[in-house]
Scaffold this active site. Structure first.
Site, PDB file in Angstrom:
ATOM      1  N   SER A  53       0.985  -1.481   0.195  1.00 23.38           N
ATOM      2  CA  SER A  53       0.113  -0.107  -0.387  1.00 23.38           C
ATOM      3  C   SER A  53       0.779   0.849   0.086  1.00 23.38           C
ATOM      4  CB  SER A  53      -1.123  -0.129   1.534  1.00 23.38           C
ATOM      5  OG  SER A  53      -1.595   0.669   1.061  1.00 23.38           O
ATOM      6  N   TYR A  80      -0.791  -1.085  10.738  1.00 20.49           N
ATOM      7  CA  TYR A  80      -1.743  -1.140   8.911  1.00 20.49           C
ATOM      8  C   TYR A  80      -0.776  -0.643   8.362  1.00 20.49           C
ATOM      9  CZ  TYR A  80      -3.801  -0.699   4.417  1.00 20.49           C
ATOM     10  OH  TYR A  80      -3.668  -0.287   2.465  1.00 20.49           O
ATOM     11  N   LYS A  99       1.946  -3.153   5.946  1.00 18.44           N
ATOM     12  CA  LYS A  99       2.536  -2.872   4.664  1.00 18.44           C
ATOM     13  C   LYS A  99       3.194  -2.690   3.822  1.00 18.44           C
ATOM     14  CE  LYS A  99      -1.838  -3.874   3.030  1.00 18.44           C
ATOM     15  NZ  LYS A  99      -1.809  -4.873   2.084  1.00 18.44           N
TER      16      LYS A  99
END
Length: 140
Positions: A31, A45, A49
């Site tokens: 991401s 998160y 990633k």
């Protein structure tokens, strides 16, 4: 677990068949948050990633001699996904689009075309790369 552990589990399960094939391609999904950091509240998160980026590069070195290419895609704002339709306000989406040099959000098809290329015979020499699919909002 969804972002990093699943990549490890799927790779481990697929590896015997990929090794038999002699030439194969693994495509991980990272991401923009794993490349540039995420928005407020997305530290876990973003870290997961970023781990996918490290995993991709480590695997590329390890599996390249076996004919297995390993790359990742790092999408930016992709509308039409469950995440943004559930968690992103219209105001946040508008602000994000305003910062994208191409002036629009991405689509699932934008990501799919990059995945198709990475999986194809046209991509026989790309290994250990993270391709940013974000309209230019992160150029790293």
């Amino acid at each position: 677990d969804v972002n990093m552990t699943s990549a490890m589990i799927v790779t481990r399960a697929a590896l015997p068949e990929l090794e038999k094939a002699g030439q194969a391609s693994i495509i991980n999904l990272s991401s923009i948050a794993g490349r540039a950091g995420g928005s407020k509240g997305s530290q876990a998160y973003s870290a997961a990633k970023a781990a996918v980026v490290g995993w991709t590069r480590a695997l590329a070195s390890e599996l390249g001699p076996k004919g297995i290419r390993v790359n990742a895609i790092a999408p930016g704002l992709i509308l039409g996904s469950y995440f943004h339709s559930t968690h992103s306000s219209e105001e946040k989406i508008r602000k994000t689009i305003a910062g994208i040099p191409l002036g629009r959000a991405g689509t699932p098809e934008d990501v799919a075309r990059v995945a198709a290329f990475l999986a194809s015979e046209y991509d026989g020499f790309t290994n250990g790369v993270v391709l940013d699919v974000n309209g230019g909002s992160y150029c790293g």
